[in-house]
Design an enzyme around this catalytic site. Sequence first.
Site, short mmCIF file in Angstrom:
data_model
loop_
_atom_site.label_atom_id
_atom_site.label_comp_id
_atom_site.label_asym_id
_atom_site.label_seq_id
_atom_site.Cartn_x
_atom_site.Cartn_y
_atom_site.Cartn_z
N CYS A 1 0.89 -1.17 0.00
CA CYS A 1 0.00 0.00 0.00
C CYS A 1 0.92 1.21 0.00
O CYS A 1 1.52 1.53 1.02
CB CYS A 1 -0.91 0.01 1.22
SG CYS A 1 -1.86 1.53 1.37
N CYS B 1 -0.57 4.31 2.37
CA CYS B 1 -0.63 4.20 3.84
C CYS B 1 -0.29 2.78 4.26
O CYS B 1 0.88 2.38 4.18
CB CYS B 1 -1.98 4.66 4.39
SG CYS B 1 -3.46 3.97 3.60
N SER B 2 -1.27 1.99 4.67
CA SER B 2 -0.94 0.67 5.21
C SER B 2 -2.07 -0.32 4.97
O SER B 2 -2.26 -1.23 5.76
CB SER B 2 -0.67 0.80 6.71
OG SER B 2 -1.81 1.39 7.35
N CYS B 3 -2.82 -0.15 3.89
CA CYS B 3 -3.96 -1.04 3.63
C CYS B 3 -3.48 -2.48 3.46
O CYS B 3 -2.47 -2.73 2.81
CB CYS B 3 -4.72 -0.56 2.40
SG CYS B 3 -5.45 1.07 2.67
#
Lengths: 290, 206
Positions: B111, B114-116
């Site tokens: 991602c 961000c941090s998906c």
Amino acid sequence: MCPVAESYCMDGIHDVGGMDGFGSLSIGRDDGDNSDTDNDSDTDGDSGINDGDGSTDDEYDPFHEQWEEVTYSLFVATLGNGIANIDEFRHSIERMDPDRYLAASYYDRWVTGLSRLLLETDTIDFEDFQARTEAFDTGEGTLPERTEPGLVDELAAGVADAYGGEGTVRDPRFEAGETVRVRNHYPEGHTRCPRYVRRARGTVEAHRGAPVLPDANAHGDPVTEPLYEVAFTAQELWGEAGDPNVTVTLDLWESYLAPATAESSDTPDDDAEDVGDTDDFERADAHRRA
Amino acid sequence: MSEGSSTIDVDDHARRFDPESRARALQSLLIEKELLSSDAVDRIVSTYEDEIGPLNGARVVARAWTDPEYRNRLLDDALGAIAELGVEVNEDTMAIEVLENTPTDHHLVVCTLCSCYPWAVLGLPPTWYKTPAYRSRAVKDPRELLREEFDLDLDDGIEIHVHDSTSELRYMVLPQRPPGTENLSEDDLVELVTRDAMIGVARLGE
């Protein structure tokens, strides 16, 4: 709406895809260290990664400090109580000062974003927040004890709502197999269209329903729009340096895309002619200006 | 939104106080305002520490290795197939697509924004997954990234498919079953599946 013009900033530091120079991940992969003995919160930042993130379930350890657990709960409370949706949350982090974003640990970014949301919505008062932070900083803060069985289930339901869900599927404009070009569009505010694919040509792999458009939802308008999986060759994205055997696939909303028709779309300015349906972007932009 | 909030500099505040003090301040304020409770914090934490984690994904993978029809359902309708194993995924929060590695095709999940991550099946992401170092490089230089940082040396002829998780559609890799495991039970196979293989930064048995 966020009242400070510069806080709309969308092409922020978070959009790191394809940037160079962040260095090694320095993962302590094989040293078997599954403990977090260093109490300095900075070690959970962006350089030191030897933090016991084991690769097997036995070693699974999602939080390394108690305040990180608390932060996750603050996120659940903020979304679960309907104070902000997921896109507003992401945007609250993207609005961090770039130097702070890079210096902060992951959950520090969350605390910063959440405090911004709670202040902007007047859920908390800045003077209270400031005084309370100082109290905990000097060791004088105390946590109130309050139990409310059932609250956690209400919050979980609220979090699900905060994800916006799926809209009515209208006719998707593009078909699987079609070549598209990502629009040369630099909106103010939140977007999920990374810089590194803009103006690039890709192939639609699949239509993926019509979820809420983050660009609009982050600014209070839960409009939905068709979503596509679009594949790009590495050489399209990175030029001759691109690995000939690499593809990169992203999920892109319809208004990020234009048909890649013939020569006309090779110049960015022609995108406007290609795109008949810019309503959602204009709508999102209007919300940001409001 | 508050007019007054235009004068509030959250970044400045964050520079002056460590995140622990700020998190505790918010915690105490939200509990006082009855937007959070002490037991809710405990429940949320225990959910992510004890109930959700890569074991769920490993069970899905082991079943797919041992049951070809299950594998087909998993690739066709991941949420439905995952639910068959009793793993709860709230469809409002994510859709899941499972990507099957083969001898010639390798999938890698990232991602960049961000941090998906497919947390409903893999738990919360590891710290390295959330770093700019991984996020920046995975889309531009995946073969070298895997070689240098993950000791995974993929032949130049192996096609790498990087999936940048920009929506609530989340990706999980179905690794190849390692050679020499034909006689193992499904339960034994579960033990072989690592989180890293399901992100695509490792291949099993290599």
